[in-house]
Write a protein that holds these residues in place. Structure first.
Motif, short mmCIF file in Angstrom:
data_model
loop_
_atom_site.label_atom_id
_atom_site.label_comp_id
_atom_site.label_asym_id
_atom_site.label_seq_id
_atom_site.Cartn_x
_atom_site.Cartn_y
_atom_site.Cartn_z
N UNK A 54 -5.14 -8.41 0.83
CA UNK A 54 -3.73 -8.58 1.21
C UNK A 54 -3.01 -7.29 0.85
N UNK A 55 -2.49 -6.61 1.85
CA UNK A 55 -1.90 -5.29 1.62
C UNK A 55 -0.45 -5.25 2.07
N UNK B 191 -0.46 -6.70 5.76
CA UNK B 191 -1.67 -6.82 6.56
C UNK B 191 -2.75 -7.50 5.72
N UNK B 192 -3.42 -8.45 6.32
CA UNK B 192 -4.52 -9.14 5.65
C UNK B 192 -5.80 -8.91 6.44
N UNK C 87 -3.63 0.06 8.05
CA UNK C 87 -2.17 0.04 7.84
C UNK C 87 -1.49 1.18 8.60
N UNK C 88 -2.16 2.33 8.67
CA UNK C 88 -1.60 3.47 9.40
C UNK C 88 -1.40 3.11 10.87
N UNK D 58 2.84 7.51 3.90
CA UNK D 58 2.33 6.14 3.90
C UNK D 58 1.89 5.75 2.50
N UNK D 59 2.39 4.63 2.01
CA UNK D 59 2.00 4.08 0.71
C UNK D 59 1.45 2.67 0.94
N UNK D 60 0.29 2.38 0.32
CA UNK D 60 -0.37 1.09 0.51
C UNK D 60 -0.70 0.49 -0.85
N UNK D 61 -0.37 -0.78 -1.02
CA UNK D 61 -0.73 -1.53 -2.23
C UNK D 61 -1.58 -2.72 -1.79
N UNK D 62 -2.76 -2.88 -2.41
CA UNK D 62 -3.72 -3.89 -1.95
C UNK D 62 -4.17 -4.78 -3.09
N UNK D 63 -4.23 -6.09 -2.81
CA UNK D 63 -4.78 -7.08 -3.74
C UNK D 63 -6.07 -7.63 -3.16
N UNK D 64 -7.08 -7.80 -4.01
CA UNK D 64 -8.39 -8.31 -3.58
C UNK D 64 -8.57 -9.75 -4.03
#
Length: 387
Positions: A171-172, A216-217, A286-287, A298-304
């Protein structure tokens, strides 16, 4: 005798000799009488294990150890690779660096027993042909290297390489600056055909920046992490893909007559690499979500979540050879036949070709001047000297 030391042999029912797995036929085959038998594959489902549980308590991971048959391990004192072979196989050269500094280990490498594997589909004859064709190809190969191809049977070794496969749900959240192109008319002064200064106009592209964000998932299945340090990961990745849909439950018969490298990258290290691999794919995805014509910052934070893993073996033909004190590797995907390799270049031959080309161009230049075609000669001169 413990479970991992139990002898598993496959005697030929026809003549009694021991049978090995034949990659071409996909069966156990007797080299003496030609009898074949199918590998006794169980119908058990290939399991995947919870990654978080395994990382928090590696001792609680539900795994057996060893390869489940009578094997002997050898360690290369040059590169450190540990290769596990049939007990009756005598190996004097390391498959991973070509060194002959291999010594037998007192105990068989007690790695986590693989859950599944991809059987070899490329046999030795096909592998030798691929190696000879690749190594002998190209004018710039040094002659001593081309001669190595004549001994391909001795150089090539079929080895099951260890891999970790990783699954995850991501989940980003991303934010960036989306750029939208627009055009403005600008005036400028230039000389016309007669040399007079005149005002002209042109369309100039500009960018209007606006903040953008979104979420985005994604689900990732069987992300591959080679569990070996004996071969550069980037080189292994160049013989991808391995079709994990063809995985079969691990059975000792598939390793009969083949080597298997003990993994040197544990699950924790593999997950660190896996996060980088998955993170790279997430960032690219995401891009593509950013609107507009261009983007920046562009900055992305992602949970696994829902992370699982398997320990598997993939088939690879490996040849390692030395040339002027440098090690070169050659790999064949043992499932698909994809080829990748490293080879030195003969700089003498490169220099010779460059000199010949220059001589030819100068000869053409001389002929053009001799014939009075100065326009073509000057054009060629400008190309040669970049003026």
């Amino acid at each position: 005798m413990s479970a991992q030391e139990k002898v598993h042999k496959f005697p030929c029912p026809s003549c009694g000799a021991e049978m090995d797995f034949d990659a071409e036929q996909g069966t156990l085959a007797c080299a003496y009488c030609g009898h074949t038998s199918t590998v006794p594959v169980t119908q058990q489902e290939i399991q995947e294990y919870d990654l978080e549980t395994a990382l928090s308590d590696m001792l609680a991971a539900p795994h057996e150890t060893g390869y489940g048959e009578n094997k002997r391990s050898i360690k290369c004192e040059s590169c450190g690779a540990v290769n596990t072979l049939d007990a009756n196989v005598v190996s004097t050269e390391c498959a991973f660096c070509g060194s002959n500094q291999v010594v037998p280990q007192e105990h068989v490498a007690q790695v986590i027993k693989p859950e599944s594997l991809l059987p070899f589909g490329v046999d030795q004859g096909e592998a030798v042909a691929l190696f000879r064709g690749w190594l002998g190809r190209g004018f710039f190969r040094p002659t001593p290297v081309k001669k190595i191809a004549k001994h391909a049977e001795a150089k090539l070794q079929g080895v099951y390489l260890p891999f970790w496969t990783l699954d995850a749900f991501t989940s980003s959240w991303w934010h960036a600056e989306a750029g939208y192109y627009y055009y403005v008319t600008e005036s400028y002064w230039a000389n016309d055909d007669e040399g007079n200064r005149v005002r002209q106009t042109r369309q100039v592209q500009k960018v209007r920046w606006q903040p953008a964000s979104g979420s985005l998932q994604l689900r990732f299945d069987d992300v591959l992490v080679p569990a070996t340090n004996s071969v550069e990961r980037g080189m292994i990745e160049r013989i991808y893909p391995f079709d994990t849909r063809a995985l079969v439950p691990y059975e000792v018969g598939f390793l009969s007559g083949w080597g298997a490298e003990a993994y040197t990258l544990d699950l924790r290290q593999a997950w660190e690499i896996g996060q980088d691999i998955i993170g790279g794919h997430v960032r690219q995805a995401c891009a593509r979500e950013v609107p507009g014509d261009t983007q920046r910052n562009l900055q992305v934070s992602t949970a696994f979540s829902d992370m699982t893993y398997k320990h598997v073996l993939f088939p690879v033909w490996i040849a390692s050879y030395r040339y002027k004190d440098k090690i070169y590797h050659f790999l064949i995907n043992g499932q698909t036949g994809e080829v990748q390799g490293q080879a030195p270049i003969s700089w003498i031959r490169v220099t010779l070709v460059v000199v010949v080309v220059i001589i030819i161009l100068l000869a053409v230049l001389f002929i053009l001047f001799s014939q009075g075609d100065t326009s073509a000669a000057l054009n060629l001169y400008r190309v040669l000297y970049g003026v």
